[in-house]
Write an enzyme that holds these catalytic residues in place. Structure first.
Site, PDB file in Angstrom:
ATOM      1  N   ASP A 113       1.021  -1.172   0.069  1.00 26.53           N
ATOM      2  CA  ASP A 113      -0.426   0.061   0.162  1.00 26.53           C
ATOM      3  C   ASP A 113       1.008   1.464   0.409  1.00 26.53           C
ATOM      4  O   ASP A 113       2.276   0.968   0.051  1.00 26.53           O
ATOM      5  CB  ASP A 113      -1.085   0.252   1.255  1.00 26.53           C
ATOM      6  CG  ASP A 113      -2.542   0.700   0.857  1.00 26.53           C
ATOM      7  OD1 ASP A 113      -2.311   1.628   0.752  1.00 26.53           O
ATOM      8  OD2 ASP A 113      -3.594  -0.317   0.783  1.00 26.53           O
ATOM      9  N   HIS A 162      -3.228   3.083  -4.336  1.00 26.63           N
ATOM     10  CA  HIS A 162      -2.160   3.175  -3.398  1.00 26.63           C
ATOM     11  C   HIS A 162      -0.785   2.362  -3.206  1.00 26.63           C
ATOM     12  O   HIS A 162      -0.299   1.199  -2.960  1.00 26.63           O
ATOM     13  CB  HIS A 162      -3.620   1.456  -2.698  1.00 26.63           C
ATOM     14  CG  HIS A 162      -4.471   2.455  -1.973  1.00 26.63           C
ATOM     15  ND1 HIS A 162      -4.386   2.838  -1.212  1.00 26.63           N
ATOM     16  CD2 HIS A 162      -5.753   2.123  -2.303  1.00 26.63           C
ATOM     17  CE1 HIS A 162      -5.457   3.252  -0.938  1.00 26.63           C
ATOM     18  NE2 HIS A 162      -6.823   2.863  -1.328  1.00 26.63           N
ATOM     19  N   GLU A 194     -10.300   2.802  -4.720  1.00 28.85           N
ATOM     20  CA  GLU A 194      -9.744   4.383  -4.571  1.00 28.85           C
ATOM     21  C   GLU A 194      -8.431   4.833  -5.546  1.00 28.85           C
ATOM     22  O   GLU A 194      -7.446   4.857  -5.265  1.00 28.85           O
ATOM     23  CB  GLU A 194      -9.491   4.356  -3.077  1.00 28.85           C
ATOM     24  CG  GLU A 194     -10.870   3.878  -1.741  1.00 28.85           C
ATOM     25  CD  GLU A 194     -10.302   3.468  -0.982  1.00 28.85           C
ATOM     26  OE1 GLU A 194     -10.562   3.935   0.217  1.00 28.85           O
ATOM     27  OE2 GLU A 194      -8.942   3.586  -0.233  1.00 28.85           O
ATOM     28  N   TYR A 217     -15.643  -4.562   9.122  1.00 26.22           N
ATOM     29  CA  TYR A 217     -14.387  -4.443   8.783  1.00 26.22           C
ATOM     30  C   TYR A 217     -14.048  -4.221  11.168  1.00 26.22           C
ATOM     31  O   TYR A 217     -14.279  -3.792  11.878  1.00 26.22           O
ATOM     32  CB  TYR A 217     -13.932  -2.499   8.620  1.00 26.22           C
ATOM     33  CG  TYR A 217     -14.130  -2.899   7.415  1.00 26.22           C
ATOM     34  CD1 TYR A 217     -14.503  -3.750   5.435  1.00 26.22           C
ATOM     35  CD2 TYR A 217     -12.875  -1.515   7.145  1.00 26.22           C
ATOM     36  CE1 TYR A 217     -13.713  -3.463   4.695  1.00 26.22           C
ATOM     37  CE2 TYR A 217     -12.769  -1.372   5.515  1.00 26.22           C
ATOM     38  CZ  TYR A 217     -13.377  -1.854   4.580  1.00 26.22           C
ATOM     39  OH  TYR A 217     -12.842  -2.464   3.177  1.00 26.22           O
ATOM     40  N   THR A 260      -4.555  -1.753   9.286  1.00 25.54           N
ATOM     41  CA  THR A 260      -3.864  -1.762  10.595  1.00 25.54           C
ATOM     42  C   THR A 260      -3.250  -0.434  10.465  1.00 25.54           C
ATOM     43  O   THR A 260      -2.892   0.148  11.323  1.00 25.54           O
ATOM     44  CB  THR A 260      -2.925  -2.940  10.286  1.00 25.54           C
ATOM     45  OG1 THR A 260      -2.135  -1.993   9.157  1.00 25.54           O
ATOM     46  CG2 THR A 260      -3.616  -4.287  10.623  1.00 25.54           C
TER      47      THR A 260
END
Length: 768
Positions: free
Chosen positions: A204, A292, A352, A445, A485
């Protein structure tokens, strides 16, 4: 259909009801005696028990030799010795038998008598699940490696198989990194509860975590970063909660700089893959692109359309689909990934993506003209479809987040649905012929802060959208929970976020029987001891029926029922955090002044649960307002704008107004980000202490009279906050400010009177 009983049969009805009642009681009794999670499809208790000793033999069909090794590892922990192989033993033996008759994937039968244990299955996964059932039937001490002379199993017969093919967990190791040792712990816990898919988010913007030999700078540089805003936010929280302390093993000094990060070598990851495979868990790697990709672009800037690498309005710059060098890079990376991970599934991400630079790129314009690509979503689909063809040529299947359907996608791609605010996405995918895995942000989530409703929501989650028919529903192959995270910097914090929610998800996906919830809760209580033995930093059960804000007129009182008998509840009134030396909460704590009471539960070993901040305010009973003629409902103002807090609506331009008699967002509200003010009076029918429960995603503030009754402000996922007001019978000024920052909203308001069960506010109470 209506069933009527004639004279001849009506006397059978009481007997039938008694039979149903007895059946339920027997099921509850079995659940208490056999606290298995997930609970088997069919379990019949036997008489007596089977005693495993160092003289017990094992007989395994050759197809199940690996599973025999796994059972012996369990026996080594419990007996200090592995079981001896035999050929013809008829008693004091554990047998693994192959059977063609068990056609359901991963199915098994387990028959335990006083003389032998027989596991029957067609595939090795079924045998392994039976072993994990045995593990749960054995004493908790086996998790500690405490050696005994004998291990006792209760006599029973089980027939079992999973309801869903995909029973997954996802772990993001990019935002914060987790060691190989922790990945193996994670796998062990998944295996115990019969989960079978581990989705690793390996790359990412914040870090690249897997060695790619053709592009060494991906880990030499991309695996490390200076502390970012997420790290600093965790450090701030660590002052009150040590679970937020960043794991020091992932911090290094290089060239005078403090860097955070880490990566897995290919050899290390192959070891993890083999470890998971032995436990019948498939590891699905995700290399997230075309968005990302900041960690990769930092080292290889040729990947973008213009060589720039920065944040846009919402997301980072993506790689460029107009350049052939992008595809060369992607194929080289995924070729090495496929050498590490034998899974037939490869996850490409695809979520995204800020496509702004593509619109300006000459190479993208040329590609679109050449291929007849009509818009930017279709350009992204071109990239995904081209990569899917590459995956397919290698015998692999592509998975992508549900955004990949926007520009058109082939029906052979697998869609992972996460955007709760786009409820028709999985339906569109199914109608397109795609296989779908359900991972909606609410409730799956697991990085969202758990609360008293989390386990219930997970357990009762139905992966099948209601609008699908039975044939279409077959395209939904299961679900998984995702752990992102950004705010999970340590292994202890990760444990806290997914346990015990994982157990609820495991049972839902294995059994698909939501009516077993009460039985599950009873069984879960018995699993906390096993989690203690496994050194899981699980979230302690909630302290029940607590509010955030209390009011009292003469004297307040605080009493809390222990959710587990082994817990001790401690408190402070000086503002300090409760610790293991703080005073134990009495049966009833009397409160006569304005007070902040901080309470927390502690386990016998000193582990602290959540800290609850309970504000007590002495308040006169509020008298009703003097009002003239009123109309039903609340007057509302609607703002089509994003707000970070409700106070910012004060000077905003009102886009429209409406009247509504319930606290809800009407279907006419279409803006992705907005604010609504609900204003009028609440006309209560009796004097009393009224409690209000406000659930918001994003933020809300409730005012009754001139007081803030519930403050649930800010941009956040769905969470409940609560407060009280002492009200005399009659109408009181009422105002609720609500904001939605984008990405789907939740708004609920309930009340209770003098401690009654929470319920919806009657529409006739609202006036304006």
């Amino acid at each position: 259909m209506m069933i009527t009983f004639g004279i001849k049969y009506k006397n059978l009805l009481p007997a039938l009801l008694i039979l149903i009642s007895c059946t339920k009681s027997m099921a509850q009794e079995s659940a208490g005696k056999f606290p298995l999670i997930p609970y088997p499809a069919k379990l019949v208790a036997g008489k007596g028990s089977f005693v495993i000793t160092r003289n017990t033999n094992i007989i395994a069909a050759k197809q199940f030799s690996n599973e025999a090794t796994e059972l012996n590892q369990l026996m080594l922990k419990g007996l200090g010795k592995q079981l001896l192989p035999a050929k013809n033993a008829k008693s004091n033996v554990i047998k693994f038998i192959y059977s063609e008759a068990l056609t359901a994937p991963e199915a098994y039968q387990l028959n335990i008598t006083t003389r032998q244990v027989i596991i029957t299955a067609k595939d090795p996964a079924g045998v392994f699940h039976a072993i994990e059932t045995i593990r749960q039937l054995l004493p908790v001490s086996i998790e500690k490696g405490k050696v005994s002379k004998a291990l006792v199993l209760p006599a029973l017969t089980i027939e079992d198989h999973p309801a869903y093919e995909w029973r997954g967990m996802h772990l993001d190791v990019s935002r914060h990194f987790f060691s190989v040792a922790y990945l193996k712990k994670f796998i062990d816990r998944m295996a115990l509860y019969k989960m079978n898919k581990l989705h690793l988010h390996l790359t990412d913007d914040q870090g690249w975590r897997i060695e790619i030999k053709k592009y060494p700078k991906l880990t030499e540089e991309g695996a490390w970063r200076m502390f970012n805003n997420q790290d600093s936010a965790c450090m701030k929280k660590a002052k009150d909660n040590p679970d937020f302390i960043i794991d020091k093993e992932h911090i290094i000094q290089r060239d005078g700089k403090t860097l955070y990060g880490g990566f897995y070598t290919q050899q290390e990851m192959k070891g993890v893959v083999a470890y998971a495979a032995a436990r019948h868990i498939d590891i699905i790697p995700e290399i997230d692109m075309p968005g990302h990709m900041m960690a990769a672009i930092n080292s290889y800037p040729f990947l973008t359309c213009n060589g720039e690498n920065s944040w846009g309005k919402l997301f980072t710059k993506p790689i460029c689909p107009g350049n052939e060098t992008t595809y060369e890079f992607a194929q080289n990376v995924f070729s090495e990934i496929m050498d590490i991970f034998p899974s037939k599934y490869i996850h490409i991400g695809g979520d995204e993506v800020d496509r702004t630079d593509w619109e300006k790129s000459d190479s993208c314009k040329a590609l679109m003209a050449r291929e007849g690509i009509k818009d930017l979503p279709a350009l992204q689909s071109y990239f995904i479809n081209r990569m899917e063809k590459f995956f397919n040529s290698k015998g692999r299947k592509l998975i992508g987040w549900d955004e990949i359907i926007e520009g058109g996608i082939s029906p052979t791609a697998i869609i992972m649905y996460w955007r709760t605010w786009v409820p028709d996405a999985p339906v569109k995918a199914v109608k397109n012929g795609n296989t779908v895995i359900m991972t909606p942000g609410e409730p799956l989530y697991f990085d969202n802060q758990p609360d008293q409703y989390s386990i219930d929501k997970v357990y009762h989650f139905n992966p099948i959208p209601k609008v699908l028919n039975a044939e279409e529903a077959k395209s939904i192959i299961g679900a998984q929970a995702n752990i992102w995270t950004e705010m999970i910097p340590s292994e202890k914090r990760a444990d806290y976020m997914y346990m015990p929610r994982l157990t609820a998800l495991a049972e839902m996906l294995w059994t698909n029987q939501p009516d077993r919830y009460n039985s599950y809760l009873k069984r879960l209580v018995q699993h906390y001891g096993r989690m203690d033995a496994m050194k899981i930093n699980y979230r302690l059960p909630d302290l029940p029926d607590l509010l955030n804000e209390y009011v009292f007129t003469d004297e307040g009182s605080l009493s809390i029922s222990k959710p587990l008998p082994t817990l001790t509840i401690r408190y402070t009134i000086d503002g300090s955090l409760p610790d293991a030396k703080s005073r134990e909460l009495p049966t009833a704590l009397s409160i006569t002044n304005n007070e902040l009471v901080r309470v927390a539960a502690f386990t016998p070993n000193g582990t602290r649960g959540d800290v609850y901040n309970l504000n007590y305010t002495k308040q006169y009973m509020l008298g009703p307002a003097k009002i003239g003629h009123t109309k039903p409902g609340l007057a509302c103002k609607y703002y089509k704008k994003a707000f970070k807090e409700t106070a910012l609506m004060k000077n905003a331009k009102t886009d429209s107004t409406f009247t509504i008699n319930t606290i809800e967002v009407p279907s006419t509200v279409k803006a992705p980000s907005f604010g609504i003010t609900y204003k009028g009076y609440i006309d209560v029918p009796a004097d009393g202490i009224y409690s209000f429960y406000l659930t918001c995603d994003d933020g809300g503030v409730l005012r009754i009279g001139n007081n803030i009754t519930v403050n649930n402000d800010g941009n956040h996922s769905a969470q409940e906050r609560s407060g009280q007001a002492a009200l005399k019978m009659g109408a009181h000024p009422f105002k609720l400010d609500f904001i939605e920052g984008g990405g789907g909203f939740t708004l609920k308001l309930k009340y209770s009177l003098n401690g009654s069960a929470p319920q919806d506010i009657p529409a006739e109470w609202f006036k304006n």
